[in-house]
Design a protein around this motif. Structure first.
Motif, PDB file in Angstrom:
ATOM      1  N   ILE A   1       0.666  -0.958   0.444  1.00 36.67           N
ATOM      2  CA  ILE A   1       0.147  -0.301   0.218  1.00 36.67           C
ATOM      3  C   ILE A   1       0.928   0.864   0.079  1.00 36.67           C
ATOM      4  O   ILE A   1       0.446   2.518  -0.331  1.00 36.67           O
ATOM      5  N   ARG A   2       1.808   1.708   0.989  1.00 32.09           N
ATOM      6  CA  ARG A   2       2.985   2.646   0.794  1.00 32.09           C
ATOM      7  C   ARG A   2       3.545   3.068  -0.117  1.00 32.09           C
ATOM      8  O   ARG A   2       3.500   3.782  -0.848  1.00 32.09           O
ATOM      9  N   LYS A   3       3.100   1.439  -0.689  1.00 26.25           N
ATOM     10  CA  LYS A   3       3.900   1.436  -2.433  1.00 26.25           C
ATOM     11  C   LYS A   3       2.932   2.509  -3.307  1.00 26.25           C
ATOM     12  O   LYS A   3       3.425   2.963  -4.024  1.00 26.25           O
ATOM     13  N   VAL A   4       1.910   1.763  -3.269  1.00 23.77           N
ATOM     14  CA  VAL A   4       1.446   2.033  -4.405  1.00 23.77           C
ATOM     15  C   VAL A   4       1.161   3.988  -3.956  1.00 23.77           C
ATOM     16  O   VAL A   4       0.595   4.408  -5.108  1.00 23.77           O
ATOM     17  N   LEU A   5       0.682   4.392  -2.306  1.00 23.67           N
ATOM     18  CA  LEU A   5       0.570   5.573  -2.412  1.00 23.67           C
ATOM     19  C   LEU A   5       1.873   6.568  -2.909  1.00 23.67           C
ATOM     20  O   LEU A   5       2.156   7.658  -2.295  1.00 23.67           O
ATOM     21  N   GLY A   6       2.893   5.593  -3.390  1.00 27.49           N
ATOM     22  CA  GLY A   6       4.404   6.792  -3.565  1.00 27.49           C
ATOM     23  C   GLY A   6       5.523   6.528  -3.119  1.00 27.49           C
ATOM     24  O   GLY A   6       6.430   7.757  -3.351  1.00 27.49           O
ATOM     25  N   ALA A   7       5.495   5.438  -1.467  1.00 28.92           N
ATOM     26  CA  ALA A   7       7.496   5.517  -1.316  1.00 28.92           C
ATOM     27  C   ALA A   7       8.068   5.007  -2.204  1.00 28.92           C
ATOM     28  O   ALA A   7       7.814   4.211  -2.995  1.00 28.92           O
ATOM     29  N   THR A   8       9.622   5.302  -1.760  1.00 27.92           N
ATOM     30  CA  THR A   8      10.432   4.953  -3.138  1.00 27.92           C
ATOM     31  C   THR A   8      10.362   4.020  -2.486  1.00 27.92           C
ATOM     32  O   THR A   8      10.359   4.011  -1.084  1.00 27.92           O
ATOM     33  N   VAL A   9      11.513   2.938  -3.224  1.00 27.77           N
ATOM     34  CA  VAL A   9      12.056   1.716  -2.179  1.00 27.77           C
ATOM     35  C   VAL A   9      12.717   2.728  -1.209  1.00 27.77           C
ATOM     36  O   VAL A   9      13.176   1.699  -0.249  1.00 27.77           O
ATOM     37  N   SER A  10      13.866   3.049  -1.116  1.00 25.71           N
ATOM     38  CA  SER A  10      14.665   3.200  -0.478  1.00 25.71           C
ATOM     39  C   SER A  10      14.282   4.397   0.471  1.00 25.71           C
ATOM     40  O   SER A  10      14.279   3.696   1.866  1.00 25.71           O
ATOM     41  N   ASN A  11      13.385   4.240   0.270  1.00 25.60           N
ATOM     42  CA  ASN A  11      12.076   5.047   1.649  1.00 25.60           C
ATOM     43  C   ASN A  11      12.067   3.456   2.197  1.00 25.60           C
ATOM     44  O   ASN A  11      11.201   3.439   3.629  1.00 25.60           O
ATOM     45  N   LEU A  12      11.343   2.654   1.698  1.00 26.59           N
ATOM     46  CA  LEU A  12      10.860   1.692   2.478  1.00 26.59           C
ATOM     47  C   LEU A  12      12.043   0.766   3.575  1.00 26.59           C
ATOM     48  O   LEU A  12      11.988   0.138   4.320  1.00 26.59           O
ATOM     49  N   ILE A  13      13.327   0.604   2.315  1.00 21.73           N
ATOM     50  CA  ILE A  13      14.541  -0.074   2.805  1.00 21.73           C
ATOM     51  C   ILE A  13      14.975   0.638   4.524  1.00 21.73           C
ATOM     52  O   ILE A  13      14.833   0.173   4.979  1.00 21.73           O
ATOM     53  N   PHE A  14      14.623   2.382   4.675  1.00 25.19           N
ATOM     54  CA  PHE A  14      15.207   2.622   5.343  1.00 25.19           C
ATOM     55  C   PHE A  14      14.294   2.445   6.234  1.00 25.19           C
ATOM     56  O   PHE A  14      14.700   2.331   7.829  1.00 25.19           O
ATOM     57  N   MET A  15      12.898   2.430   6.474  1.00 22.75           N
ATOM     58  CA  MET A  15      11.671   1.924   7.230  1.00 22.75           C
ATOM     59  C   MET A  15      12.275   0.747   8.146  1.00 22.75           C
ATOM     60  O   MET A  15      11.851   0.660   9.064  1.00 22.75           O
ATOM     61  N   LEU A  16      11.695   0.011   6.982  1.00 23.38           N
ATOM     62  CA  LEU A  16      12.352  -1.497   7.834  1.00 23.38           C
ATOM     63  C   LEU A  16      13.400  -1.839   8.393  1.00 23.38           C
ATOM     64  O   LEU A  16      13.589  -2.334   9.119  1.00 23.38           O
ATOM     65  N   SER A  17      14.520  -0.602   8.057  1.00 19.14           N
ATOM     66  CA  SER A  17      15.527  -1.384   9.034  1.00 19.14           C
ATOM     67  C   SER A  17      15.773  -0.294  10.301  1.00 19.14           C
ATOM     68  O   SER A  17      16.778  -0.628  10.952  1.00 19.14           O
ATOM     69  N   THR A  18      15.114   1.288   9.771  1.00 15.50           N
ATOM     70  CA  THR A  18      15.899   1.465  11.238  1.00 15.50           C
ATOM     71  C   THR A  18      15.136   0.913  12.662  1.00 15.50           C
ATOM     72  O   THR A  18      15.432   0.670  13.671  1.00 15.50           O
ATOM     73  N   GLU A  19      13.850  -0.106  12.109  1.00 13.33           N
ATOM     74  CA  GLU A  19      12.896  -0.985  13.925  1.00 13.33           C
ATOM     75  C   GLU A  19      14.890  -1.797  14.486  1.00 13.33           C
ATOM     76  O   GLU A  19      14.923  -1.807  15.486  1.00 13.33           O
ATOM     77  N   PHE A  20      15.487  -1.929  13.174  1.00  9.95           N
ATOM     78  CA  PHE A  20      16.247  -2.987  13.778  1.00  9.95           C
ATOM     79  C   PHE A  20      17.485  -1.859  14.257  1.00  9.95           C
ATOM     80  O   PHE A  20      18.226  -2.593  15.603  1.00  9.95           O
ATOM     81  N   THR A  21      17.657  -0.980  13.183  1.00  8.63           N
ATOM     82  CA  THR A  21      18.911   0.116  14.277  1.00  8.63           C
ATOM     83  C   THR A  21      18.746   0.186  15.599  1.00  8.63           C
ATOM     84  O   THR A  21      19.568   0.540  16.498  1.00  8.63           O
TER      85      THR A  21
END
Lengths: 877, 108
Positions: A787-807
C-alpha cells in the motif's frame, strides 16, 4: 425438583477428576459416561453411600489399566508427531537447516570449550594416588616481602624423611638443563631431561611398557625413557639395555620405557635418569646446599587418613631448624597435586600453569554462544509459526488440547536439538585438531572413554531443546483454531509483553556480540601495546645462539671475532640470559651494609660481555661500561639500573659510582662503575625490577649476534658454518630475540585468538537469527508495504523504514554493552603492570561492526520486500 | 492363524452375544453375569482399544438419546476379522480339547 435429583446423582467430583487426568485417549468421554451411568444405577438401587464407594473403588482399581491404555495411545500419537515433524523438516528445508546449523554450531563450540575445561580440570588426576600426593614448596619471608617458590633445595627430601617418619613416601625430580643426547649416530638436543629418585615411580603412575618395575632407577647408571623417545632413538631396536650418552661425560643404560607423559600432567619429561647420577657437574652446585633453589621439586605421598593441614603445621619449623639465616624465615607448604595446574602461581613453576579465571572466561563465552543459539532458535521458530498455524488449528478442531500441542512442539525442538547434537559430535571430531592449535595444547576426545561426558552432552542438548522451545511451544499452542483455519495471517495478537520479550532477546544477542567484539579489540590493542612497547633496548634482528657448554665458552672469543668479519653481521656479544627471558631468571642477594648485616634485598643478575650494552643500545646515564682497558672489571665491577639505584638508596646516578657492596655469589665485593637507564628485563606483566650486571666470561651462555635485515637466511647459514667449524660436536640452534619476546605473550595471544574465533562464531549465529526475524517482520508487513508503494513510497524509503527498527535495537544493545565491556576489560587489564588505555575506539569499532552486519542482514530482506510488485503484495493474504 | 488372548476372546464373544447392544456398560455387565469377572472400565477400554487397533471390532456412534443429555453412545461391533478370530479360537479349542472331557483328568 428434577435439578436437585440430578445434582444428587453426580458421582464424586474428585474421583471423576482423577479419572479424567488419568485418561487422555479418545475413550475418555465414553468411560466417563459409562461410569456415570453405572453410578446412577447403583445409586438408585443401593443408595448414595454404596454408589460412592463403588465409584471410588472402581477408579482405584482402574488406575493401572488407565495408564497402560493412555500410554499405548501416546505412542500412537507420538508416531503421528514424528511423522509431522519429519514432514515439516523436509518441507522447510532451508529453515530447518538454518536452525539445526545454528544450534549445532552453538553446541559444538560449547562442547569444545567444555572438553578443554574438563582437560584443564583433570590435571594430575590420572595418578592412582593423586589425592594423597603433595608438592612441597618453600615460602620465604624477607624484609622486602614474602615469596613462594615451588622449587626446594636438594637436602629437603632426605631431611624431611628423617624428621617426619609418618610421610609414606618422598621423591625428588630435577629438571636438568637442555643437553645433548646421543645414541650411536643419532644426536639431538633434548629439553625434557629429568633426574628422579627411584621412589618417584612408586608415587606417581606412569605405566611401564617395557622393563622391570623392580628396582627401577636404583642403579645410578640407569635411565627410563618415554615411548616417543624410544621411537626417536631406537626405532625398531629394543632399547632395553642400550647405552645412551648424556652430554659428553655420562652414559646411561636404558632400564625401562614408559608411556608418554599425558597432556594433563603439570610436568613433562622424556628422559628420567637416576637421581644417584646427579652430581656437581650437572647441577653446578654441590648437592648439600640448603640455599640453592634450582629446578628441583619435591613430592610427598601422605598416608591415608592423615589430615594435611595438621601435618602442614607440623613441618613449619622444619626449614628454620635446618637453614637459619638472620632476618629470613622460611616455611614449607604443601600443594595438592591436582590443584597445582590451576591454582599454583608461585615462583619457579615447572610449566606455565593456567588460571581459573581463564577457564571462567572460556566457559562464559561458551555459555554466551549457547544462549545466542537458543535465542536464535526461539526467534526463528516464532517467526515461522504462521506456517504451522493451520496444523495447530486443525489439531485443535480435532480435539487436541493445548498441553498436547505444547508437548508436540517441545518434542519437535528436542528432536532438532538431538539432531544438532549428533551433528556436533561429528563436528567435534573434525574440529578438534584446529581447536587444539587454538588453545595451544592437544585436546583429546575419545567417545568410548567419555561415556559420562557423552551422557552430559545428551542432557545438555535435551536442556537446550527444552529451553529453546518453551516460548515457541507456548506461543504456537495458543493459536485460536477459528482464526487459523480462516487463513488469517495474524493468528495471534502479540501482546506488549511478548513483543518486548522477543525484542529483548534480539537486544541480548547484540549485547553479547558487542561484548565479545569489544573484548577482542581491547585484548588485541593491549597485545599490540605490549609488542610495540619501547623495551629500552633493541630487539630487531638479534639472533640468540645458546651454548651451555664449557668447550664453546672457551672458544667464544674466537667465534665472535670470526663472525664479525661477515658483512651482514653487525656485531656479536654474549650474556647469561637475553633480556626478557622467563626461564633464565637469575636472582641473587645484595648485602649493601656488609655480610654480617644480612641481605637487604634480591636483585636480578645478568652476566654480560664487554660490548653488550652498546649492542643492545642501552643508555648509560652515569659512569662507564665494562671495558677491556680496565683489567679489574671482571667480577669486581657492577653496573646497575635505575631501579636498583633507588632500592640501594643512592640519591643520584653519580652518587652511586664508586660505591661498594657485597653480592650473594661467594660474598663477592664489587664497585659500582656505571648506571644504565631502566629497560624491561621481564615481560610487561611485571614492573621493571632491580638489575645488576657483571662481567664474568666463564658464566656466559648465550651468544647474541645482531645481523642486517638483508639476506637473513644467508647470514644464518654463515653463522651455522662458522659454528660447526669451531665446535662441530655441539649442535647449532638459534632463535630471534623479537620472536622470543612475542612468545612471552603467548597465553594472551591464545586467549585473544580463542575469544576472536568464538566471537565470530557468536556473531554468525546471531546473524542467522536476525535474518530469520527480519524475514518474519518483512513478511508480516507485506501488505502495508504494498500500500505504501502504491501511495508513492520509494524503494529507498521502504528500506530505510524497515531497517530503522533494527538499528534501534542495536543502539539499545550498545547502551547495555558498553559499560559492561568497560568493566570487564578494566578488570582484565589489571593483569598487566603496563597497560594500554582502553579508549573509545574499540567501542566505536565494535558498534560499527555490529551495526553494519545487522544492517546488511536486515536490508537483504528489506530490499527483497521493497522491490516486490505492489499488486502482488496487496493481494497477499 | 493368529492367537488372541483369553481376555480378548471373552470380550469378542460378549460383544458378539450382545449383537447391536454392545457398549461399555452392557459389555461389562454381561461379562459380570456370565463369568463373575468384575472388569474395571479401565481394563475394559484398554482391551477394547487394543481390539480396535487390531481391527477385530469397530466403533459405531449410535443415535443420541435424550436420557444422556443428547450425547450419543459408542457401540462396538465385530468386524469380519473379529468373527474370523472367534472362529479360529473355536477351532483352536476343538483341536486342543478334542479328546478331553471333565472325567479325563480323574483317570490318572
Amino acid at each position: 425438583m428434577k435439578k436437585e435429583k440430578e445434582s444428587k446423582l453426580k458421582p464424586p467430583r474428585l474421583a471423576e477428576w482423577i479419572a479424567q487426568r488419568l485418561v487422555w485417549t479418545e475413550d475418555e468421554i465414553s468411560i466417563k459416561e459409562d461410569l456415570r451411568e453405572e453410578y446412577e444405577y447403583i445409586f438408585t438401587i443401593n443408595g448414595s453411600n454404596k454408589a460412592h464407594f463403588w465409584y471410588w473403588k472402581h477408579i482405584f482399581r482402574s488406575i493401572f489399566p488407565f495408564l497402560n491404555n493412555s500410554f499405548c495411545w501416546s505412542i500412537t500419537m507420538f508416531k503421528n508427531y514424528l511423522k509431522t515433524t519429519i514432514r515439516n523438516f523436509i518441507k522447510q528445508r532451508t529453515y530447518t537447516l538454518i536452525t539445526v546449523l545454528g544450534l549445532s554450531i552453538g553446541i559444538t563450540s560449547c562442547l569444545l570449550i567444555m572438553l578443554y575445561v574438563k582437560q584443564e580440570l583433570s590435571y594430575g588426576k590420572f595418578h592412582t594416588k593423586a589425592d594423597r600426593i603433595y608438592r612441597v614448596g618453600v615460602e620465604t619471608d624477607r624484609p622486602q616481602g614474602r615469596s613462594k617458590t615451588a622449587a626446594t633445595p636438594f637436602p629437603v627430601a632426605p631431611a624431611l624423611k628423617e624428621d617426619y617418619p609418618d610421610i609414606e613416601n618422598i621423591a625428588r625430580i630435577f629438571f636438568a638443563p637442555n643437553e645433548l643426547v646421543q645414541y650411536e649416530d643419532k644426536k639431538y638436543f633434548e629439553q625434557n631431561i629429568a633426574f628422579m629418585d627411584p621412589d618417584f615411580f612408586k608415587i606417581f603412575t606412569f605405566p611401564l611398557i617395557k622393563g622391570s618395575a623392580l628396582n627401577l632407577l636404583e642403579d645410578p647408571g640407569s635411565i627410563v625413557i618415554t615411548s616417543s623417545m624410544a621411537n626417536k632413538y631406537f626405532a625398531d631396536e629394543d632399547p632395553i639395555g642400550k647405552v645412551i650418552r648424556y652430554g659428553n661425560q655420562f652414559n646411561f643404560t636404558v632400564a625401562g620405557i614408559i608411556e608418554n607423559v599425558p597432556v594433563n600432567s603439570h610436568f613433562h619429561f622424556d628422559f628420567a635418569a637416576s637421581f644417584k647420577a646427579l652430581n656437581q657437574d650437572i647441577v653446578g652446585f654441590t648437592l648439600d646446599q640448603w640455599g640453592a633453589y634450582l629446578d628441583l621439586y619435591t613430592y610427598v605421598l601422605m598416608p591415608e587418613n592423615v589430615i594435611v593441614d595438621e601435618f602442614q603445621e607440623k613441618v613449619q619449623p622444619f626449614m628454620q631448624s635446618h637453614h637459619d639465616t638472620p632476618g629470613v624465615t622460611r616455611e614449607l607448604f604443601l600443594q595438592p597435586l591436582t590443584s597445582i595446574h590451576l591454582h599454583s602461581h608461585v615462583n619457579s613453576e615447572i610449566e606455565k600453569n593456567n588460571f581459573v579465571s581463564n577457564l571462567v572466561v572460556l566457559l562464559t563465552i561458551a555459555f554466551f554462544i549457547l544462549i545466542i543459539a537458543i535465542i536464535n532458535y526461539i526467534n526463528l521458530t516464532t517467526a515461522h509459526s504462521s506456517r504451522r498455524a493451520k496444523e495447530v488449528g486443525m489439531r485443535k478442531v480435532l480435539g487436541a488440547v493445548r498441553f498436547q500441542l505444547f508437548k508436540q512442539f517441545m518434542g519437535e525442538s528436542i528432536c532438532l536439538s538431538l539432531l544438532s547434537m549428533c551433528l556436533s559430535l561429528v563436528f567435534i571430531k573434525l574440529l578438534l585438531p584446529v581447536f587444539s592449535s587454538l588453545v595451544g595444547k592437544p585436546v583429546e576426545f575419545v567417545y568410548s572413554e567419555n561415556l559420562l561426558f557423552l551422557g552430559a552432552i545428551f542432557l545438555l542438548s535435551l536442556l537446550v531443546g527444552a529451553l529453546s522451545s518453551i516460548y515457541p511451544a507456548l506461543y504456537l499452542s495458543g493459536f485460536q483454531p477459528v482464526k487459523t483455519l480462516k487463513g488469517l495471517k495474524d493468528v495471534r495478537k502479540s501482546s506488549f509483553v511478548q513483543l518486548f520479550f522477543r525484542k529483548g532477546l534480539v537486544v541480548a544477542q547484540f549485547v553479547i556480540s558487542l561484548l565479545l567484539i569489544i573484548g577482542t579489540l581491547v585484548i588485541s590493542k593491549q597485545l599490540r601495546f605490549l609488542t610495540n612497547a619501547n623495551l629500552g633496548f633493541e630487539k630487531e634482528q638479534m639472533v640468540i645462539i645458546p651454548f651451555f657448554d664449557d668447550e664453546v665458552n672457551k672458544k667464544y672469543e674466537t667465534i665472535k671475532n670470526e663472525l664479525a668479519v661477515h658483512p651482514n653481521v653487525v656485531n656479536a656479544t654474549a650474556c647469561l640470559g637475553a633480556p626478557i627471558e622467563d626461564s633464565n631468571e637469575f636472582v641473587i642477594s645484595v648485602y649493601p651494609d656488609g655480610r654480617d648485616a644480612g641481605a637487604k634485598f634480591v636483585i636480578n643478575l645478568n652476566i654480560i660481555d664487554f660490548d653488550f650494552i652498546d649492542n643492545f643500545g642501552l643508555e648509560v646515564i652515569a659512569g662507564r661500561q665494562f671495558s677491556k682497558e680496565f683489567t679489574g672489571d671482571s667480577g669486581k665491577s657492577f653496573i646497575i639500573n635505575e631501579t636498583a639505584l633507588k632500592n640501594l638508596g643512592y640519591t643520584s646516578p653519580e652518587d652511586a659510582i664508586g660505591k661498594k657492596f657485597i653480592i650473594g655469589i661467594n660474598y663477592m665485593e664489587g664497585t659500582v662503575i656505571g648506571v644504565v637507564r631502566d629497560f624491561h628485563i621481564t615481560s610487561l606483566h611485571e614492573d621493571i625490577g632491580p638489575l645488576l650486571m657483571l662481567h664474568l666470561p666463564v658464566w656466559l651462555n648465550s651468544m647474541i649476534v645482531k645481523i642486517r635485515p638483508d639476506d637473513i637466511s644467508g647470514t644464518l647459514a654463515f653463522l651455522e658454518k662458522t659454528w660447526k667449524k669451531f665446535v662441530p660436536d655441539y649442535p647449532f640452534s638459534f632463535s630471534f630475540l623479537d620472536e622470543r619476546i612475542d612468545k612471552m605473550y603467548q597465553s594472551e595471544k591464545q586467549t585473544s585468538l580463542i575469544i576472536r574465533t568464538f566471537s565470530i562464531i557468536a556473531i554468525a549465529i546471531a546473524c542467522l537469527g536476525l535474518f530469520g526475524l527480519a524475514a518474519y517482520t518483512a513478511e508480516k508487513r507485506t501488505k502495508e508495504i504494498g500500500i505504501r508503494k502504491v501511495l508513492g513510497a520509494t524503494v529507498s524509503n521502504l528500506i530505510f523504514m524497515l531497517s530503522t527498527e533494527f538499528t534501534k535495537w542495536v543502539l539499545v544493545a550498545n547502551v547495555f554493552a558498553w559499560p559492561l565491556a568497560y568493566f570487564f576489560m578494566k578488570k582484565w587489564l589489571r593483569n598487566f603492570a603496563f597497560q594500554t588505555s582502553i579508549g573509545l575506539t574499540p567501542f566505536i569499532i565494535a558498534a560499527a561492526i555490529v551495526f553494519l552486519i545487522a544492517l546488511l542482514t536486515v536490508s537483504f530482506q528489506a530490499v527483497k520486500v521493497a522491490l516486490a510488485n505492489p499488486i502482488e503484495s496487496i493481494r497477499y493474504e | 492363524m493368529k492367537n488372541i488372548s483369553k481376555a480378548e476372546e471373552l470380550l469378542l464373544l460378549t460383544i458378539w452375544r450382545l449383537r447391536d447392544k454392545a457398549y461399555g456398560i452392557s459389555i461389562r455387565r454381561k461379562i459380570l453375569e456370565d463369568t463373575c469377572k468384575d472388569y474395571t472400565y479401565g481394563t475394559l477400554y484398554d482391551l477394547l482399544s487394543q481390539l480396535t487397533r487390531k481391527s477385530y471390532v469397530e466403533k459405531i456412534v449410535g443415535k443420541s438419546t435424550p436420557e444422556k443429555g443428547g450425547r450419543s453412545k459408542t457401540y462396538y461391533k465385530l468386524t469380519r476379522e473379529g468373527i474370523q478370530a472367534l472362529k479360529d479360537a473355536l477351532e483352536f479349542h476343538r483341536l486342543t480339547w478334542k479328546d478331553i472331557n471333565e472325567f479325563s483328568f480323574e483317570k490318572i
